[in-house]
Design an enzyme around this catalytic site. Structure first.
Site, PDB file in Angstrom:
ATOM      1  N   ARG A 247      39.083  54.110  25.262  1.00 23.03           N
ATOM      2  CA  ARG A 247      38.884  54.935  24.082  1.00 23.03           C
ATOM      3  C   ARG A 247      37.437  55.401  24.028  1.00 23.03           C
ATOM      4  NH1 ARG A 247      43.429  55.559  24.026  1.00 23.03           N
ATOM      5  NH2 ARG A 247      44.990  54.915  22.518  1.00 23.03           N
ATOM      6  N   HIS A 295      41.618  63.274  28.397  1.00 25.17           N
ATOM      7  CA  HIS A 295      42.494  62.190  27.925  1.00 25.17           C
ATOM      8  C   HIS A 295      43.891  62.279  28.574  1.00 25.17           C
ATOM      9  CE1 HIS A 295      43.203  59.250  24.358  1.00 25.17           C
ATOM     10  NE2 HIS A 295      43.989  58.959  25.375  1.00 25.17           N
TER      11      HIS A 295
HETATM   12  C1  OXD Z   1      47.446  55.584  25.305  1.00 22.87           C
HETATM   13  C2  OXD Z   1      46.628  56.771  25.569  1.00 22.87           C
HETATM   14  O1  OXD Z   1      47.096  54.793  24.427  1.00 22.87           O
HETATM   15  O2  OXD Z   1      47.129  57.715  26.202  1.00 22.87           O
HETATM   16  O3  OXD Z   1      48.464  55.423  25.985  1.00 22.87           O
HETATM   17  O4  OXD Z   1      45.486  56.834  25.166  1.00 22.87           O
END
Ligand code: OXD
Length: 332
Positions: A247, A295
């Site tokens: 993240r 992402h």
């Molecule tokens: C997940 C993401 O949590 O794609 O799978 O960030």
């Protein structure tokens, strides 16, 4: 070609015999894949009506939610909700609004073989790319430089994986197969053959000290927010390579820029950011030592994921316990 499983359930989305309809509420951020998801959900979960947020209909009819980043008050209004499924492996998008979520409704994170395989590909690719200095050769090509760089065996390169859950462990094991030295760090100690495992704050210094490559796959929690910071980069070997596929909240972005500037961090591969989409003016876009992706390290595959959800709903209906339910106190 992906094999389609034939659903044993009837493919109908209207309420049988006028009975109250039973709804699965769906929300994705991906406009490109939304229709495909809905098709797969309809064909695999034929006895449920699939509603796509914000067209949620009667919230009392919602029994299941399969969502990414939905306002907490929407789920709080679903009085007959039985299970909340996260569309991704991470659940921080749900827990940021935890006080609004219905208490005692299980939250299930996505665990699926395609999601794991995608993450393994991303991590192994970046470890090999860096280890074989393809990042430097790409820059050399742009400048028409024909120059050989030293080539070392993978056994001389230590990769440290932060977060030894489903994804972290799969990545660690794949890296071992390429001959890398692998260590892992997690909140509680794991025992894994051929992987040196560390746990807790007290072992972070030891874990960091040996690393040539750091891979962050941690869940985002109060404890892990900001863990990729200048102080911790300084505890690693000079010239470490950083991969963040967890993240954006794990990384203090200005600290990374300063650590690259000083040479403490050699380069980074980033898939996640504090603000997504990454703002146009952000320094990362054009930084020669940062490789970024939007992402997409691993995208949830509708075919395989919906089968997992169908299985979990069946388990629940049979009164069996669910798999991969998160602990809201631990935040993962
Ligand atoms: C997940 C993401 O949590 O794609 O799978 O960030």
């Amino acid at each position: 070609m992906t094999e389609r499983r034939q659903s044993s359930r009837p493919v109908s989305n209207s309420p049988p015999g006028g009975a109250r309809e039973r709804v699965l509420l769906f929300k994705t951020e991906s406009s490109a894949l939304r229709d495909h998801w809905v098709d797969v959900l309809r064909s695999e979960l034929g006895d449920l009506r699939i509603r796509v947020w914000p067209d949620s209909g009667d919230l009392d009819a919602v029994e299941y939610a399969l969502v990414w980043d939905i306002p907490g008050e929407v789920l709080a209004g679903c009085r007959n909700l039985k299970i909340i499924f996260s569309l991704g492996a991470g659940v921080d998008h749900l827990l940021s609004d935890v006080s609004k979520l219905p208490a005692d409704i299980p939250i299930v994170r996505m665990v699926d073989e395609s999601l794991t395989a995608g993450m393994v590909e991303y991590v192994v690719y970046h470890c090999l790319r860096y280890h074989r200095r393809l990042d430097v050769y790409e820059m050399q090509q742009q400048r028409r430089i024909w120059e050989e760089l030293p080539q070392t065996p993978t056994r001389e390169c230590t990769v440290g994986v932060m977060g030894m859950g489903q994804l972290g462990l799969a990545c660690a094991n794949s890296l071992l197969r390429f001959g890398f030295k692998v260590s892992g760090w997690s909140r509680s100690k794991k025992q894994q053959q051929a992987i040196t495992c560390y746990a807790g704050d007290e072992e972070l210094t030891q874990f960091f000290a040996a690393l040539d490559i750091l891979v962050c796959l941690l869940p985002l929690t109060r404890q892990t927010r900001g863990i990729l910071n200048a102080r911790n980069f300084d505890r690693m070997k000079k010239g470490v390579f950083v991969i963040n596929a967890a993240r954006g909240g794990h990384l203090i972005e200005k600290d990374l820029l300063a650590s690259i500037e000083s040479g403490q961090v050699e380069a980074a591969a980033l898939d996640v950011f504090n603000i997504e989409p990454l703002p146009q003016g952000h320094a990362f876009w054009r930084h020669p030592k940062i490789t970024l992706t939007p992402h997409v390290a691993s995208l949830t595959n509708p075919q395989t994921a919906v089968r997992r959800i169908a299985d979990q709903i069946e388990r629940h209906r049979r009164g069996e316990s669910l798999e991969h339910v998160i602990d809201t106190q631990r935040e993962y």
